[in-house]
Motif scaffolding. Structure first.
Motif, mmCIF file in Angstrom:
data_model
loop_
_atom_site.group_PDB
_atom_site.id
_atom_site.type_symbol
_atom_site.label_atom_id
_atom_site.label_comp_id
_atom_site.label_asym_id
_atom_site.label_seq_id
_atom_site.Cartn_x
_atom_site.Cartn_y
_atom_site.Cartn_z
ATOM 1 N N GLU A 1 0.830 -1.206 0.000
ATOM 2 C CA GLU A 1 0.000 0.000 0.000
ATOM 3 C C GLU A 1 0.865 1.256 0.000
ATOM 4 O O GLU A 1 0.561 2.237 -0.695
ATOM 5 C CB GLU A 1 -0.937 0.008 1.214
ATOM 6 N N ILE A 2 1.923 1.232 0.782
ATOM 7 C CA ILE A 2 2.842 2.373 0.834
ATOM 8 C C ILE A 2 3.455 2.613 -0.534
ATOM 9 O O ILE A 2 3.473 3.742 -1.029
ATOM 10 C CB ILE A 2 3.939 2.143 1.902
ATOM 11 N N PHE A 3 3.969 1.555 -1.160
ATOM 12 C CA PHE A 3 4.608 1.703 -2.467
ATOM 13 C C PHE A 3 3.619 2.225 -3.509
ATOM 14 O O PHE A 3 3.964 3.086 -4.319
ATOM 15 C CB PHE A 3 5.229 0.386 -2.929
ATOM 16 N N ALA A 4 2.387 1.724 -3.486
ATOM 17 C CA ALA A 4 1.372 2.185 -4.438
ATOM 18 C C ALA A 4 1.033 3.651 -4.190
ATOM 19 O O ALA A 4 0.885 4.434 -5.141
ATOM 20 C CB ALA A 4 0.127 1.312 -4.339
ATOM 21 N N SER A 5 0.912 4.035 -2.930
ATOM 22 C CA SER A 5 0.595 5.419 -2.581
ATOM 23 C C SER A 5 1.713 6.361 -3.023
ATOM 24 O O SER A 5 1.456 7.429 -3.604
ATOM 25 C CB SER A 5 0.367 5.515 -1.072
ATOM 26 N N VAL A 6 2.950 5.987 -2.753
ATOM 27 C CA VAL A 6 4.096 6.807 -3.158
ATOM 28 C C VAL A 6 4.147 6.906 -4.681
ATOM 29 O O VAL A 6 4.398 7.987 -5.226
ATOM 30 C CB VAL A 6 5.414 6.243 -2.573
ATOM 31 N N GLU A 7 3.879 5.814 -5.362
ATOM 32 C CA GLU A 7 3.872 5.837 -6.827
ATOM 33 C C GLU A 7 2.803 6.788 -7.367
ATOM 34 O O GLU A 7 3.045 7.540 -8.310
ATOM 35 C CB GLU A 7 3.643 4.419 -7.371
ATOM 36 N N ARG A 8 1.629 6.781 -6.737
ATOM 37 C CA ARG A 8 0.577 7.721 -7.158
ATOM 38 C C ARG A 8 1.015 9.161 -6.906
ATOM 39 O O ARG A 8 0.771 10.047 -7.724
ATOM 40 C CB ARG A 8 -0.743 7.422 -6.431
ATOM 41 N N GLY A 9 1.659 9.392 -5.765
ATOM 42 C CA GLY A 9 2.174 10.733 -5.466
ATOM 43 C C GLY A 9 3.218 11.174 -6.488
ATOM 44 O O GLY A 9 3.193 12.322 -6.947
ATOM 45 N N GLU A 10 4.116 10.284 -6.828
ATOM 46 C CA GLU A 10 5.129 10.603 -7.845
ATOM 47 C C GLU A 10 4.483 10.883 -9.195
ATOM 48 O O GLU A 10 4.904 11.803 -9.907
ATOM 49 C CB GLU A 10 6.139 9.454 -7.962
ATOM 50 N N GLY A 11 3.434 10.126 -9.517
ATOM 51 C CA GLY A 11 2.716 10.349 -10.773
ATOM 52 C C GLY A 11 2.043 11.716 -10.793
ATOM 53 O O GLY A 11 2.095 12.429 -11.802
ATOM 54 N N ALA A 12 1.430 12.094 -9.685
ATOM 55 C CA ALA A 12 0.786 13.398 -9.610
ATOM 56 C C ALA A 12 1.811 14.527 -9.748
ATOM 57 O O ALA A 12 1.558 15.533 -10.410
ATOM 58 C CB ALA A 12 0.019 13.544 -8.299
ATOM 59 N N LEU A 13 2.983 14.336 -9.144
ATOM 60 C CA LEU A 13 4.038 15.344 -9.272
ATOM 61 C C LEU A 13 4.552 15.430 -10.708
ATOM 62 O O LEU A 13 4.789 16.516 -11.227
ATOM 63 C CB LEU A 13 5.205 15.023 -8.343
ATOM 64 N N ALA A 14 4.702 14.278 -11.349
ATOM 65 C CA ALA A 14 5.201 14.253 -12.722
ATOM 66 C C ALA A 14 4.225 14.919 -13.693
ATOM 67 O O ALA A 14 4.639 15.457 -14.723
ATOM 68 C CB ALA A 14 5.470 12.812 -13.154
ATOM 69 N N ASP A 15 2.938 14.883 -13.356
ATOM 70 C CA ASP A 15 1.916 15.474 -14.231
ATOM 71 C C ASP A 15 1.831 16.991 -14.116
ATOM 72 O O ASP A 15 1.142 17.626 -14.901
ATOM 73 C CB ASP A 15 0.533 14.879 -13.912
ATOM 74 N N GLN A 16 2.519 17.561 -13.130
ATOM 75 C CA GLN A 16 2.476 19.016 -12.941
ATOM 76 C C GLN A 16 3.310 19.726 -13.996
ATOM 77 O O GLN A 16 4.410 19.280 -14.330
ATOM 78 C CB GLN A 16 3.023 19.398 -11.562
#
Length: 187
Positions: free
Chosen positions: A170-185
């Motif tokens: 769950e942690i890894f998936a959450s961090v990956e989603r956070g990284e994806g949101a940052l990359a989309d900025q």
């Protein structure tokens, strides 16, 4: 008091952690710094992210450790003594999948009843990202290295070790989603 703004959150965390738990304070400062950096993905919610990042480990403070479970102790302190914003308190209570550890500690019902999960996935993921990509000394790391460090520090057979093994996907998936949101900025 209502909503704890970042400056007040920093003062409060410093009072409770800096002298008693300097390494925990270093981690907290690193997590807060990360929150300032990633706040751009949250717009109006950047302030609640920074405040929750700054206060996420306040429950470790010796005078606040009533149950020995820092998310619950910290959230109760913020709610009861500071009348902090409900969203902020719920983020602190449930940061980094605390509900899974609460289950192992026999505190799941208390945590879930007093502080229901916040249904704001981007905000929740952003806090997990900040916490789980920051070392105990406040430096940047990967979520994989952070989980490995926690397992090494606490041991796989401890409550925290068992929790972190269960929570890791769950942690890894959450961090990956956070990284994806940052990359989309936009840059």
């Amino acid at each position: 008091m209502g909503y704890l703004v970042e400056e007040r959150a920093t003062r409060l965390a410093a009072v409770e952690l800096s002298t008693a738990l300097p390494r925990r304070w270093a981690h907290t400062q690193g997590v807060a710094h990360r929150a300032i950096e990633v706040g751009q993905i949250l717009g109006q919610d950047a302030g609640v992210l920074v405040a929750s990042a700054t206060l996420h480990d306040i429950g470790y403070a010796p005078r606040l450790a009533m149950t020995g479970f820092h998310p619950l102790d910290g959230a109760r302190f913020l709610r009861d003594e500071h009348r902090a914003d409900e969203r902020l308190v719920r983020l602190v209570a449930n940061h980094s999948f605390a509900l899974l550890e609460a289950e192992d500690r026999g505190l799941r019902e208390e945590l879930a009843t007093e502080f229901p999960l916040l249904e704001e996935p981007l905000l929740v993921d952003a806090l997990v990202y900040c916490d789980m990509t920051t070392t105990p000394d406040g430096d940047r790391t990967t979520a994989q290295d952070r989980v490995a460090e926690i397992r090494s520090r606490y041991g796989d057979d401890s409550v925290v070790g068992r929790f972190i093994r269960r929570a890791a996907p769950e942690i890894f998936a959450s961090v990956e989603r956070g990284e994806g949101a940052l990359a989309d900025q936009p840059r």
